[in-house]
Design a protein around this motif. Sequence first.
Motif, PDB file in Angstrom:
ATOM      1  N   GLY A  97       0.774  -1.239   0.000  1.00 33.80           N
ATOM      2  CA  GLY A  97       0.000   0.000   0.000  1.00 33.80           C
ATOM      3  C   GLY A  97       0.804   1.286   0.000  1.00 33.80           C
ATOM      4  O   GLY A  97       0.238   2.363  -0.183  1.00 33.80           O
ATOM      5  N   LEU A  98       2.126   1.179   0.203  1.00 31.47           N
ATOM      6  CA  LEU A  98       2.946   2.384   0.287  1.00 31.47           C
ATOM      7  C   LEU A  98       3.630   2.677  -1.046  1.00 31.47           C
ATOM      8  O   LEU A  98       4.031   1.753  -1.753  1.00 31.47           O
ATOM      9  N   PRO A  99       3.799   3.942  -1.386  1.00 33.12           N
ATOM     10  CA  PRO A  99       4.454   4.312  -2.655  1.00 33.12           C
ATOM     11  C   PRO A  99       5.976   4.226  -2.556  1.00 33.12           C
ATOM     12  O   PRO A  99       6.680   5.235  -2.540  1.00 33.12           O
ATOM     13  N   LEU A 100       6.482   3.022  -2.512  1.00 33.15           N
ATOM     14  CA  LEU A 100       7.913   2.790  -2.360  1.00 33.15           C
ATOM     15  C   LEU A 100       8.558   2.469  -3.706  1.00 33.15           C
ATOM     16  O   LEU A 100       7.931   1.871  -4.575  1.00 33.15           O
ATOM     17  N   ASP A 101       9.820   2.831  -3.842  1.00 31.66           N
ATOM     18  CA  ASP A 101      10.580   2.486  -5.044  1.00 31.66           C
ATOM     19  C   ASP A 101      11.089   1.049  -4.983  1.00 31.66           C
ATOM     20  O   ASP A 101      11.309   0.422  -6.022  1.00 31.66           O
ATOM     21  N   SER A 147       6.609 -15.135  -0.210  1.00 38.18           N
ATOM     22  CA  SER A 147       5.516 -14.173  -0.054  1.00 38.18           C
ATOM     23  C   SER A 147       5.354 -13.291  -1.284  1.00 38.18           C
ATOM     24  O   SER A 147       4.276 -12.746  -1.536  1.00 38.18           O
ATOM     25  N   GLY A 148       6.433 -13.076  -2.035  1.00 38.57           N
ATOM     26  CA  GLY A 148       6.377 -12.220  -3.209  1.00 38.57           C
ATOM     27  C   GLY A 148       6.251 -10.740  -2.914  1.00 38.57           C
ATOM     28  O   GLY A 148       5.935  -9.959  -3.812  1.00 38.57           O
ATOM     29  N   LEU A 149       6.522 -10.332  -1.680  1.00 34.40           N
ATOM     30  CA  LEU A 149       6.298  -8.951  -1.291  1.00 34.40           C
ATOM     31  C   LEU A 149       7.512  -8.040  -1.462  1.00 34.40           C
ATOM     32  O   LEU A 149       7.375  -6.817  -1.422  1.00 34.40           O
ATOM     33  N   PHE A 150       8.683  -8.627  -1.667  1.00 41.74           N
ATOM     34  CA  PHE A 150       9.903  -7.842  -1.552  1.00 41.74           C
ATOM     35  C   PHE A 150      10.755  -7.909  -2.816  1.00 41.74           C
ATOM     36  O   PHE A 150      10.666  -8.846  -3.600  1.00 41.74           O
ATOM     37  N   ASP A 151      11.606  -6.887  -2.961  1.00 41.05           N
ATOM     38  CA  ASP A 151      12.494  -6.792  -4.115  1.00 41.05           C
ATOM     39  C   ASP A 151      13.914  -7.247  -3.791  1.00 41.05           C
ATOM     40  O   ASP A 151      14.606  -7.789  -4.657  1.00 41.05           O
ATOM     41  N   ARG A 254      14.008   1.789  -9.062  1.00 42.18           N
ATOM     42  CA  ARG A 254      13.241   3.027  -9.035  1.00 42.18           C
ATOM     43  C   ARG A 254      11.810   2.680  -9.435  1.00 42.18           C
ATOM     44  O   ARG A 254      11.589   1.997 -10.428  1.00 42.18           O
ATOM     45  N   GLY A 255      10.841   3.142  -8.657  1.00 44.33           N
ATOM     46  CA  GLY A 255       9.444   2.912  -8.997  1.00 44.33           C
ATOM     47  C   GLY A 255       9.084   1.440  -9.129  1.00 44.33           C
ATOM     48  O   GLY A 255       8.261   1.085  -9.978  1.00 44.33           O
ATOM     49  N   ARG A 256       9.691   0.579  -8.305  1.00 42.28           N
ATOM     50  CA  ARG A 256       9.490  -0.874  -8.337  1.00 42.28           C
ATOM     51  C   ARG A 256       9.975  -1.488  -9.647  1.00 42.28           C
ATOM     52  O   ARG A 256       9.667  -2.637  -9.950  1.00 42.28           O
ATOM     53  N   GLU A 257      10.763  -0.756 -10.418  1.00 44.18           N
ATOM     54  CA  GLU A 257      11.366  -1.286 -11.633  1.00 44.18           C
ATOM     55  C   GLU A 257      12.842  -1.542 -11.364  1.00 44.18           C
ATOM     56  O   GLU A 257      13.520  -0.745 -10.702  1.00 44.18           O
ATOM     57  N   ARG A 258      13.341  -2.641 -11.897  1.00 40.38           N
ATOM     58  CA  ARG A 258      14.746  -3.008 -11.711  1.00 40.38           C
ATOM     59  C   ARG A 258      15.471  -2.942 -13.050  1.00 40.38           C
ATOM     60  O   ARG A 258      14.937  -3.371 -14.071  1.00 40.38           O
ATOM     61  N   TRP A 259      16.656  -2.387 -13.017  1.00 37.69           N
ATOM     62  CA  TRP A 259      17.509  -2.442 -14.196  1.00 37.69           C
ATOM     63  C   TRP A 259      18.937  -2.713 -13.742  1.00 37.69           C
ATOM     64  O   TRP A 259      19.223  -2.768 -12.546  1.00 37.69           O
ATOM     65  N   PHE A 260      19.838  -2.895 -14.706  1.00 43.82           N
ATOM     66  CA  PHE A 260      21.193  -3.318 -14.372  1.00 43.82           C
ATOM     67  C   PHE A 260      22.229  -2.411 -15.009  1.00 43.82           C
ATOM     68  O   PHE A 260      22.023  -1.867 -16.092  1.00 43.82           O
ATOM     69  N   GLU A 261      23.340  -2.282 -14.304  1.00 46.71           N
ATOM     70  CA  GLU A 261      24.497  -1.567 -14.817  1.00 46.71           C
ATOM     71  C   GLU A 261      25.739  -2.396 -14.540  1.00 46.71           C
ATOM     72  O   GLU A 261      25.753  -3.252 -13.648  1.00 46.71           O
TER      73      GLU A 261
END
Length: 269
Positions: A97-101, A147-151, A254-261
């Motif tokens: 429910g929280l607007p987390l990245d 649980s699928g809740l975390f990144d 960022r914004g629940r999106e993952r990318w790589f460097e």
Amino acid sequence: MLATFHNHSVWSDGADTLEALYEQAGRLGVSLLGMSEHFCAYPDGAAVAGYLPADRIDAYLSTLREVGQTGPVEVVAGLEFDWTEAGAEWVRPYAEGLPLDYRIGSVHYVAGEGIDIDASFWMSKTQEEIDAVYAGYWRLIRGMAESGLFDIVGHLDLPKKFGFVSGPSLRGLEDEALDAIAASGMTVEFNTAGFDKPCAEGYPSADLLKRCRQRGIPVTLSSDAHRAAHVIRGFERGAAVLAAAGYDRVARFRGRERWFEGLDDAVVR
């Protein structure tokens, strides 16, 4: 882009203000600063010492946005959620429910006992009792992943902090937890805070990192800073450990999106 995602300020158990961490990040050339204050959802709403209270989350997120507008360093919002035997019931409304990245899931307590607070917790235990704590820890990690809740998995293999390690009989439970992490699509952080603890190595161990790599589990690099001086502490050493385990890139969020460097971009040389 130099980025760091696991950091704490006085909003939870950190020693310095968010503003101080932000200023230090700017001095060090950090482009992306992720703040992840400790948070634990208890059914009775009880406040936990050193944790961000639920009724201050909105103020915390608002302050992150304000600080991120004061300079060139981008600030992204996270929380480090405690995962306990209570499971997802009390955590889910906050995590979803929280607007987390991004969301970090961590295990600090096993059967209600803090495993990383004081070495005295471990000193009187037999090896069998130590193994029992580790067994409970790995089962919790598996449940957290499922649980699928975390990144991000926070400081995997934290129980070793004070130098008390489990025996080889627990490898099966470790593998089950790693398989669950892989299936969930989570990222494992390599947490450099362990370099300066009695265990004298990052979290997770080199062996666990290699087993993560074999499963295709991505990684990110973090210092778990609790004071401004520790932002990106140990990153160059940590990058070398990741490279030795076979990693050549790190995750960003960022914004629940993952990318790589590329891993070479993860440190200042």
